[in-house]
Design a protein around this motif. Structure first.
Motif, PDB file in Angstrom:
ATOM      1  N   ASP A  85      -5.182  -4.921  -6.374  1.00 20.82           N
ATOM      2  CA  ASP A  85      -4.200  -3.887  -6.063  1.00 20.82           C
ATOM      3  C   ASP A  85      -2.801  -4.454  -6.266  1.00 20.82           C
ATOM      4  O   ASP A  85      -2.590  -5.661  -6.218  1.00 20.82           O
ATOM      5  CB  ASP A  85      -4.364  -3.404  -4.621  1.00 20.82           C
ATOM      6  N   GLY A  86      -1.858  -3.590  -6.503  1.00 21.11           N
ATOM      7  CA  GLY A  86      -0.475  -4.022  -6.714  1.00 21.11           C
ATOM      8  C   GLY A  86       0.429  -3.493  -5.632  1.00 21.11           C
ATOM      9  O   GLY A  86       1.074  -2.428  -5.796  1.00 21.11           O
ATOM     10  N   PRO A  87       0.532  -4.189  -4.498  1.00 24.76           N
ATOM     11  CA  PRO A  87       1.427  -3.725  -3.425  1.00 24.76           C
ATOM     12  C   PRO A  87       2.866  -3.596  -3.928  1.00 24.76           C
ATOM     13  O   PRO A  87       3.253  -4.247  -4.904  1.00 24.76           O
ATOM     14  CB  PRO A  87       1.317  -4.838  -2.372  1.00 24.76           C
ATOM     15  N   SER A  88       3.653  -2.772  -3.264  1.00 27.02           N
ATOM     16  CA  SER A  88       5.061  -2.655  -3.628  1.00 27.02           C
ATOM     17  C   SER A  88       5.770  -3.973  -3.344  1.00 27.02           C
ATOM     18  O   SER A  88       5.271  -4.821  -2.596  1.00 27.02           O
ATOM     19  CB  SER A  88       5.720  -1.534  -2.824  1.00 27.02           C
ATOM     20  N   TYR A  89       6.954  -4.134  -3.917  1.00 23.77           N
ATOM     21  CA  TYR A  89       7.714  -5.365  -3.673  1.00 23.77           C
ATOM     22  C   TYR A  89       8.070  -5.494  -2.197  1.00 23.77           C
ATOM     23  O   TYR A  89       8.067  -6.599  -1.644  1.00 23.77           O
ATOM     24  CB  TYR A  89       8.959  -5.397  -4.551  1.00 23.77           C
ATOM     25  N   ASP A  90       8.391  -4.380  -1.548  1.00 19.84           N
ATOM     26  CA  ASP A  90       8.692  -4.427  -0.118  1.00 19.84           C
ATOM     27  C   ASP A  90       7.489  -4.915   0.677  1.00 19.84           C
ATOM     28  O   ASP A  90       7.616  -5.729   1.604  1.00 19.84           O
ATOM     29  CB  ASP A  90       9.116  -3.041   0.380  1.00 19.84           C
ATOM     30  N   GLN A  91       6.313  -4.417   0.329  1.00 19.95           N
ATOM     31  CA  GLN A  91       5.092  -4.846   1.028  1.00 19.95           C
ATOM     32  C   GLN A  91       4.819  -6.329   0.787  1.00 19.95           C
ATOM     33  O   GLN A  91       4.442  -7.061   1.712  1.00 19.95           O
ATOM     34  CB  GLN A  91       3.905  -4.010   0.559  1.00 19.95           C
ATOM     35  N   LEU A  92       5.019  -6.776  -0.455  1.00 25.52           N
ATOM     36  CA  LEU A  92       4.798  -8.186  -0.773  1.00 25.52           C
ATOM     37  C   LEU A  92       5.782  -9.080  -0.024  1.00 25.52           C
ATOM     38  O   LEU A  92       5.410 -10.153   0.468  1.00 25.52           O
ATOM     39  CB  LEU A  92       4.933  -8.412  -2.284  1.00 25.52           C
ATOM     40  N   GLU A  93       7.019  -8.645   0.081  1.00 26.60           N
ATOM     41  CA  GLU A  93       8.010  -9.448   0.800  1.00 26.60           C
ATOM     42  C   GLU A  93       7.656  -9.569   2.281  1.00 26.60           C
ATOM     43  O   GLU A  93       7.854 -10.629   2.885  1.00 26.60           O
ATOM     44  CB  GLU A  93       9.397  -8.856   0.604  1.00 26.60           C
ATOM     45  N   LYS A  94       7.129  -8.499   2.873  1.00 24.12           N
ATOM     46  CA  LYS A  94       6.702  -8.571   4.268  1.00 24.12           C
ATOM     47  C   LYS A  94       5.528  -9.534   4.425  1.00 24.12           C
ATOM     48  O   LYS A  94       5.440 -10.272   5.400  1.00 24.12           O
ATOM     49  CB  LYS A  94       6.311  -7.180   4.752  1.00 24.12           C
ATOM     50  N   LEU A  95       4.630  -9.533   3.436  1.00 25.94           N
ATOM     51  CA  LEU A  95       3.458 -10.406   3.492  1.00 25.94           C
ATOM     52  C   LEU A  95       3.834 -11.880   3.419  1.00 25.94           C
ATOM     53  O   LEU A  95       3.245 -12.720   4.100  1.00 25.94           O
ATOM     54  CB  LEU A  95       2.499 -10.075   2.339  1.00 25.94           C
ATOM     55  N   TYR A  96       4.830 -12.204   2.579  1.00 25.78           N
ATOM     56  CA  TYR A  96       5.102 -13.617   2.276  1.00 25.78           C
ATOM     57  C   TYR A  96       6.463 -14.111   2.759  1.00 25.78           C
ATOM     58  O   TYR A  96       6.865 -15.224   2.434  1.00 25.78           O
ATOM     59  CB  TYR A  96       4.963 -13.841   0.763  1.00 25.78           C
ATOM     60  N   SER A  97       7.153 -13.312   3.569  1.00 27.32           N
ATOM     61  CA  SER A  97       8.493 -13.711   4.015  1.00 27.32           C
ATOM     62  C   SER A  97       8.488 -14.951   4.898  1.00 27.32           C
ATOM     63  O   SER A  97       9.484 -15.685   4.964  1.00 27.32           O
ATOM     64  CB  SER A  97       9.159 -12.554   4.770  1.00 27.32           C
ATOM     65  N   SER A  98       7.376 -15.223   5.557  1.00 29.44           N
ATOM     66  CA  SER A  98       7.329 -16.395   6.443  1.00 29.44           C
ATOM     67  C   SER A  98       7.085 -17.697   5.691  1.00 29.44           C
ATOM     68  O   SER A  98       7.320 -18.785   6.230  1.00 29.44           O
ATOM     69  CB  SER A  98       6.227 -16.216   7.492  1.00 29.44           C
ATOM     70  N   SER A  99       6.631 -17.609   4.436  1.00 26.99           N
ATOM     71  CA  SER A  99       6.287 -18.819   3.695  1.00 26.99           C
ATOM     72  C   SER A  99       7.086 -19.004   2.406  1.00 26.99           C
ATOM     73  O   SER A  99       7.077 -20.090   1.831  1.00 26.99           O
ATOM     74  CB  SER A  99       4.790 -18.825   3.351  1.00 26.99           C
TER      75      SER A  99
END
Length: 349
Positions: A85-99
């Motif tokens: 699946d291709g999450p939106s950029y906003d969703q991806l940033e929420k997923l990986y903002s801690s790392s």
């Protein structure tokens, strides 16, 4: 023990210690030797060599109160889930903002990474594929405890696509920004299936995408070096990078394979059961026409590889953008100027 006897014993111990320290400087020589070996070990690992010199010293020593990451990251499981699946950029940033930090740069915070790796992705008009790849790569690379950054290199509109030259641009721009030690040149449509497929600095140029589902997980031919390739900075500079003259689809990977051989290297590979990839299905873009000149160019690689590559790279940067997930570099590859120069040697190209 009598108090006076205790004092005598202590004095004898102090005298013995002083004698050891002053005895031909042996103690200090030993310390100096340890310090040299420790730093030699760090450099050896960083450069991606196969040496295990003083591995035990490195693994047990701390730098700035933080240990070097394990040679084999903990928690690797082998076969991993591939997200299609291709999450939106906003969703991806929420997923990986801690790392992940701005520019797509990430590094472990509980140990010192053994490898500094720039991921170079040539790109044109494949937004969904890019989001899918970013989702899978950030999940994998943080797990592998790498100091890494992702660079998306894109041409301005209305130019014939030149994948290899974009790779050279990515390398050239990345080394200006950070002390990357190795480079993974990565097609946007390939997704790793096994976390033991380490995106690390190789001793020899490494073909990463050995077993792709499109080819029934079989290597199409022995000298193939396309899809994803990993090289140290020294490798890239010694082979003079990629050719700049492959405009359109095809040929640049075989040219690269010849360069590796001409420079005295051998292509290395992980076993096929580890170096597995899924390819995102897509139709061939009409804007990326087959390069009808590719066979003529490939026939002259051995004569041209030292003069055609990083040493002759010409381009103009139009824009550099840093999002959380990646650094985007948009460039003018100077097509008209480059093709006129090429036609002096290959008039029909």
């Amino acid at each position: 023990m009598h108090p006076r006897l205790k004092i005598v014993v202590i004095l004898l111990a102090v005298a013995t210690t002083i004698h050891i320290l002053l005895d031909d400087g042996a103690f200090f020589s030993s310390l100096a030797s340890f310090n040299f070996d420790y730093h030699t070990s760090i450099d050896t690992i960083s450069e991606g060599t196969s040496s295990t010199l003083n591995e035990s010293v490195v693994s047990s020593t701390t730098v700035n109160d933080t240990s070097l990451c394990p040679a084999t990251p903990k928690g690797l499981v082998g076969k991993i889930r591939v997200w299609m699946d291709g999450p939106s950029y906003d969703q991806l940033e929420k997923l990986y903002s801690s790392s992940v930090e701005k520019g797509g740069h990430s590094y472990p915070h509980n140990c010192i990474a053994r490898h500094k790796v720039a991921i170079i992705v040539p790109y044109r008009d494949r937004d969904t594929q890019l989001r899918i790849m970013l989702h899978n790569l950030h999940a994998l690379l943080t797990k592998q405890q790498l100091d890494y950054g992702i660079y998306i290199v894109e041409q301005i509109a209305n130019q014939t696509f030149n994948r290899a030259k974009l790779m050279n641009v990515g390398f050239d721009q990345a080394i200006k920004e950070y002390g990357w030690e190795c480079f993974v040149f990565h097609d946007v449509d390939l997704l790793p299936e096994d976390d033991r497929n380490l995106y690390s600095c190789p001793a020899q140029p490494r073909h990463m995408s050995v077993a792709v589902d499109k080819f029934n997980y079989q290597l199409p031919y022995g000298s193939i070096f396309g899809g994803i390739s990993a090289l140290t900075r020294e490798h890239v500079e010694k082979i003079n990078g990629f050719s700049n003259d492959y405009w359109g689809w095809g040929g640049e990977d075989d040219d690269l394979s010849t360069r590796v051989s001409m420079a005295g290297y051998k292509i290395s590979r992980y076993p096929a059961e580890i170096a597995r990839y899924k390819m995102i299905k897509h139709s061939h873009e009409s804007s990326n026409k087959i390069n009808k000149c590719r066979y003529k160019l490939m026939g002259k690689t051995k004569q041209r590889w030292m003069s055609d590559g990083i040493s002759s790279l010409n381009y103009n940067v139009t824009k550099i953008e840093k999002s959380l997930l990646f650094t985007r570099i948009i460039v003018d590859l100077l097509y008209d100027e480059s093709i006129l120069k090429l036609r002096k040697t290959f008039p029909s190209c």
